[in-house]
Write a protein that holds these residues in place. Structure first.
Motif, mmCIF file in Angstrom:
data_model
loop_
_atom_site.group_PDB
_atom_site.id
_atom_site.type_symbol
_atom_site.label_atom_id
_atom_site.label_comp_id
_atom_site.label_asym_id
_atom_site.label_seq_id
_atom_site.Cartn_x
_atom_site.Cartn_y
_atom_site.Cartn_z
ATOM 1 N N PRO A 281 0.802 -1.236 0.000
ATOM 2 C CA PRO A 281 0.000 0.000 0.000
ATOM 3 C C PRO A 281 0.826 1.273 0.000
ATOM 4 O O PRO A 281 0.546 2.204 -0.769
ATOM 5 C CB PRO A 281 -0.837 -0.140 1.277
ATOM 6 N N ALA A 282 1.849 1.334 0.839
ATOM 7 C CA ALA A 282 2.662 2.552 0.909
ATOM 8 C C ALA A 282 3.427 2.775 -0.391
ATOM 9 O O ALA A 282 3.502 3.898 -0.908
ATOM 10 C CB ALA A 282 3.625 2.472 2.084
ATOM 11 N N VAL A 283 4.012 1.705 -0.951
ATOM 12 C CA VAL A 283 4.798 1.836 -2.181
ATOM 13 C C VAL A 283 3.893 2.213 -3.351
ATOM 14 O O VAL A 283 4.178 3.142 -4.120
ATOM 15 C CB VAL A 283 5.546 0.520 -2.491
ATOM 16 N N VAL A 284 2.783 1.483 -3.469
ATOM 17 C CA VAL A 284 1.859 1.733 -4.575
ATOM 18 C C VAL A 284 1.283 3.144 -4.471
ATOM 19 O O VAL A 284 1.110 3.847 -5.474
ATOM 20 C CB VAL A 284 0.743 0.675 -4.596
ATOM 21 N N SER A 285 0.990 3.576 -3.255
ATOM 22 C CA SER A 285 0.463 4.928 -3.052
ATOM 23 C C SER A 285 1.456 5.983 -3.519
ATOM 24 O O SER A 285 1.078 6.977 -4.164
ATOM 25 C CB SER A 285 0.129 5.138 -1.573
#
Length: 423
Positions: free
Chosen positions: A218-222
């Motif tokens: 989630p953090a990377v994709v965000s």
């Protein structure tokens, strides 16, 4: 009884089923098990009866004559629901498995069955098994929500804004001629640019599932989404496309996306199968950045999904040109809820395990079926034909995906060629 043509979604499922070996049809059944504490079996039967009157699809059977298929709407789905007394939860699980594994004939059956299982002390369970032509996953969730609501606050006069018979007429009306023409034109463009570059073989007897948890996704994709201005779905699709390129070496291929086709307000509450596949062409440039790839996937996805509702018979010849055979090579389906809600979540211990390889229960609609599922922890799954994709390649794609995400966490704009080396 009233006979009508199939909706575009129903017809797509029907034609897909006709290409699958009959022994695999049970893999296209969607199922659920729901506990309804405090409800009697009579309460549940009354609620199910109300839902059947509300939704034509639950009272529909199918008739095929010389290749032409029609749906027949009945007054009631006689025999679809059975009340069973059970002694314990072991019986509930056993009967649910039995229901899930019993195939439908498609013609003659209503395409769904339910066991209402009652235990002592007003403990009641409902198991549903529904052929994909009756519901997609969106519709199944709506149906379960309506069942709970009907048990607490009955709404006997509630009806969908548009019945299925009305939808089938709408999609084939003169008013819809422009949408049908645009969809066919889209298929023509994909066939002209990417047709003939794939060739699927015969169905193998072994389907394999490979999955891996991606707790940091989630953090990377965000962050990548922020940098490139694309959705999380497009970023994950770019990750899958990169894995396909890195594992088989091709720079061009076609991925079929699953279009939910629920964008119209009158379509959102329909209990039927609206989902259809739509192809997008993928070209990988090793000299471009991952941000470039994600942006391209975003644009191609939007172009495809805008044409995701179409008459499968109208594009049949073009579909053969696109796939190079009688089934698809790659399918991508993004089922996960928005990951932005999970960015601050505490990740349970033990989820950083390596990839899991095992048997697959997904239908054989593609050589490789890639899914971002609904799950507590973000995950990536590949369901593959073992005769077309080895366990070694599958593991390479899963492990490589985690390596790429780690690299993107530090440098979102890394080049595709550098990232490919991580597989």
């Amino acid at each position: 009884m009233e006979s009508n043509q199939l909706t575009f979604g129903q017809l797509s499922v029907w034609r897909n089923l006709m290409t699958l070996p009959r022994r695999t049809w049970t893999s296209t059944i969607l199922s659920s098990l729901t506990e309804l504490p405090g409800c009697t079996s009579g309460d549940v039967m009354t609620a199910l009866g109300a839902l059947c009157q509300r939704h034509e699809g639950l009272r529909t059977s199918f008739v095929e004559t010389a290749g032409a298929v029609e749906q027949v709407v009945h007054p009631n789905p006689d025999g679809a629901v059975e009340i069973i007394a059970v002694d314990g939860y072991d019986d509930v699980e056993r009967l649910t498995r039995e229901l899930r594994s019993t195939p439908f004939t498609l013609t003659g059956d209503f395409g769904w069955r339910a066991y209402v299982m009652r235990m002592a002390r007003r403990r009641t369970y409902v198991a549903l098994a529904m052929q994909h032509i009756i519901v997609d996953r969106w519709a199944l969730q709506i149906l379960l929500e309506e069942l709970r609501n009907e048990l607490t606050s009955p709404s006997p006069n509630l009806r969908p804004d548009l019945p299925l018979s009305g939808l089938a007429r709408q999609q084939r009306s003169a008013e819809w001629s422009r949408q049908r023409a645009q969809a066919k034109s889209y298929w023509q463009r994909v066939a002209d640019e990417f047709g003939g570059i794939t060739a699927t073989g015969r169905y193998g007897d072994r389907r394999v599932r490979g999955s891996i948890d991606l707790p940091s996704a989630p953090a990377v994709v965000s962050e990548v989404s922020r940098v490139c201005g694309a959705s999380a779905q497009s970023v994950m699709l770019a990750l899958v496309a990169l894995g396909i390129h890195a594992s088989d070496g091709r720079d061009q291929f076609v991925i079929h996306l699953i279009a939910a086709n629920r964008y119209r307000p009158t379509w959102r509450g329909l209990i039927t199968s609206m989902a259809q596949s739509i192809p997008i062409g993928v070209t990988i440039d090793p000299g471009s950045t991952f941000v470039d790839l994600a942006r391209t996937m975003s644009l191609r996805s939007l172009q495809g999904l805008r044409n995701g509702c179409y008459d499968v018979d109208e594009v049949a010849e073009l579909a053969v040109r696109v796939s190079g055979g009688r089934r698809w090579e790659y399918v991508y389906n993004h089922l996960a809820a928005p990951w932005s809600d999970m960015n601050g979540a505490v990740v349970p211990s033990g989820v950083r395990a390596g990839p899991v390889i095992g048997p697959s229960s997904r239908p054989s609609i593609a050589d490789m079926y890639c899914i971002v599922p609904r799950s507590e922890i973000p995950a990536l799954e590949f369901h593959v034909d073992a005769s077309r994709c080895s366990d070694k390649r599958l593991r390479r794609m899963l492990v490589g995906s985690t390596q790429v995400l780690r690299a993107l966490a530090k440098h979102p704009s890394m080049h595709v060629g550098e990232l490919s080396d991580l597989y």
